[in-house]
Design an enzyme around this catalytic site. Structure first.
Site, PDB file in Angstrom:
ATOM      1  N   SER A 188     112.358  59.358  76.407  1.00 56.65           N
ATOM      2  CA  SER A 188     111.012  60.294  76.654  1.00 56.65           C
ATOM      3  C   SER A 188     110.725  61.831  75.789  1.00 56.65           C
ATOM      4  O   SER A 188     110.476  62.302  75.916  1.00 56.65           O
ATOM      5  CB  SER A 188     110.599  60.637  78.315  1.00 56.65           C
ATOM      6  OG  SER A 188     111.748  60.590  78.781  1.00 56.65           O
ATOM      7  N   HIS A 216     107.227  55.663  78.717  1.00 56.11           N
ATOM      8  CA  HIS A 216     106.392  55.914  78.124  1.00 56.11           C
ATOM      9  C   HIS A 216     105.575  54.849  76.552  1.00 56.11           C
ATOM     10  O   HIS A 216     105.929  55.909  75.482  1.00 56.11           O
ATOM     11  CB  HIS A 216     106.950  57.132  77.096  1.00 56.11           C
ATOM     12  CG  HIS A 216     107.618  58.558  78.113  1.00 56.11           C
ATOM     13  ND1 HIS A 216     106.698  59.362  78.042  1.00 56.11           N
ATOM     14  CD2 HIS A 216     107.924  58.767  79.329  1.00 56.11           C
ATOM     15  CE1 HIS A 216     106.816  60.355  79.340  1.00 56.11           C
ATOM     16  NE2 HIS A 216     107.734  59.975  79.742  1.00 56.11           N
ATOM     17  N   LYS A 247     101.004  57.255  83.892  1.00 56.94           N
ATOM     18  CA  LYS A 247     101.396  58.157  82.914  1.00 56.94           C
ATOM     19  C   LYS A 247      99.905  57.714  82.468  1.00 56.94           C
ATOM     20  O   LYS A 247      98.515  58.044  82.533  1.00 56.94           O
ATOM     21  CB  LYS A 247     102.013  58.103  81.827  1.00 56.94           C
ATOM     22  CG  LYS A 247     103.776  58.484  82.447  1.00 56.94           C
ATOM     23  CD  LYS A 247     104.689  58.813  81.172  1.00 56.94           C
ATOM     24  CE  LYS A 247     106.011  59.634  82.166  1.00 56.94           C
ATOM     25  NZ  LYS A 247     106.444  59.876  83.850  1.00 56.94           N
TER      26      LYS A 247
END
Length: 400
Positions: A188, A216, A247
């Site tokens: 990240s 991610h 996310k």
């Protein structure tokens, strides 16, 4: 005595806070008064701000169908369960989402957590014993590091994405019963992607298992957004995946582990963050479930990321900036100096671009950067405005 102790504590804390301010690493929180999205409104009058620092990779945080699904789940299943899962906190929507996650990742089963931080805190202690070994990339996310600290396995740390060092550590770990290689799929802070093909080859050679954190990557890496294992063609060689719903998959909250059914069954019996945390709120489950539906219906949103990411990276490189990582929507603009990163981020905001400077202890000393994150809902005009602002601010502060 208690009053004196409290006063002493206050003095120590205030001194430590002043040291943080003096080092230029103080982290302020900007207050948003609108929905999360590519354009924001900030408290204090900031309107029309272009947002380049959210993990809202697919723009689903404010997608009308995702919001509608949350409202419907709230109305049907209530605000929350007031309980943990094994007592009276499991609803049909929790089981449906776990089945959907497992199907999306093409795994046997899945288990939900309040966050991926909790999933990482719960996996290693439940799975590994003093007879086992875990081999961790030195730049793994803090939640992986903390999760490994909680377990009693023998701990090895290999140099970042260094396959020679990993092989050396695997040779050394052969004396242990079970060996687990743990890595972020996409890192990240730097926007680089783990060499999963090589990791899986070494794991096969030395009879080890592979664990990846896909926070991610889930939703947008790979042809169908299934993550780095799909991107690199090793879906059948990665044993355990932890990831987040907070996310790309709706942006609300929640995390999960997916993998072999016996492992998931064991986590339901022994994973402390699962056993002692309230169930995910129904509205959050509704959000994530709809986000997965949208992804499995079409890969168009996931595929839109590549061109926008390339546009930003190529234009910034042409302007003279150093961008870390490769082909990932996390685009760290490397600056080195913590104070420079902080001041430039403030100047960017005055030009209508919302970005954040990252410095120690979030990243190593001397490697401060402004992390830019591209979203599928950014327009080409948004990206070009960001590059123009960076160029102006970079020249002003001598970064170019």
């Amino acid at each position: 005595a208690s009053g004196a102790a409290a006063a002493q504590l206050r003095r120590r804390l205030e001194s430590e806070l002043e040291d943080i301010r003096g080092a230029g690493t103080w982290k302020s929180e900007r207050v948003i008064t609108s929905r999360q999205g590519p354009h924001l409104r900030l408290a204090g009058g900031g309107a029309g701000i272009i947002n380049f620092c959210a993990n809202n990779y697919l723009g689903l945080s404010s997608h009308p169908e995702v919001i509608r699904a949350a409202v419907e789940a709230l109305e049907k299943f209530g605000a929350g369960l007031s309980s943990v899962r094994f007592i009276c906190g499991t609803q049909s929507i929790h089981k449906d989402l776990e089945e959907k996650i497992a199907r999306f990742h093409q795994r046997e089963d899945a288990i939900l957590y309040a966050s991926c931080f909790d999933a990482n805190a719960g996996i290693f202690e439940a799975l590994l014993t003093p007879e086992d070994a875990v081999l961790s990339d030195e730049l793994n996310h803090a939640s992986i590091i903390d999760g490994i600290r909680l377990c009693k396995a023998n701990k090895y740390r290999y140099k970042h994405m260094d396959m020679q060092d990993l092989e050396a550590k695997l040779k050394e770990a052969q004396k242990h019963r079970l060996r687990l290689v743990a890595t972020d799929g996409a890192f990240s802070m730097d926007g680089d992607i783990a060499p999963l093909r090589e990791i899986c080859q070494l794991a096969q050679k030395y009879d080890a298992l592979v664990f990846i954190d896909e926070c991610h990557a889930t939703g947008f890496l790979g042809p169908n957004g299934r993550g780095t294992d799909e991107l690199l063609g090793v879906m059948d060689k990665v044993t355990i995946i932890n990831s987040t719903l907070g996310k790309a998959l709706g942006g609300a909250a929640g995390g999960y582990t997916t993998g072999p059914k016996p492992l998931i069954d064991l986590l339901r019996q022994r994973s402390r963050p699962y056993l002692f945390s309230n169930s995910l709120p129904p509205a959050v489950v509704g959000c994530a479930s709809k986000a997965l539906d949208l992804l499995m219906e079409s890969n168009a949103i996931a595929q839109s990321m590549a061109a926008k990411t390339q546009r930003f990276r190529s234009k910034m490189t042409a302007a003279g900036f150093t961008i870390s990582g490769k082909d990932h929507p996390i685009c760290p603009v490397m600056l080195g100096d913590a104070r420079l990163a902080s001041v430039m981020a403030e100047d960017m905001l005055s030009r209508g671009i919302y970005v954040i400077g990252f410095s120690y202890p979030v990243v190593p000393k001397g490697k401060a950067r402004i992390r830019v994150q591209i979203s599928a809902v950014h327009s080409d005009e948004d990206i070009d405005r960001c590059v123009e602002a960076f160029t102006e601010v970079g020249r002003k502060h001598g970064a170019l």
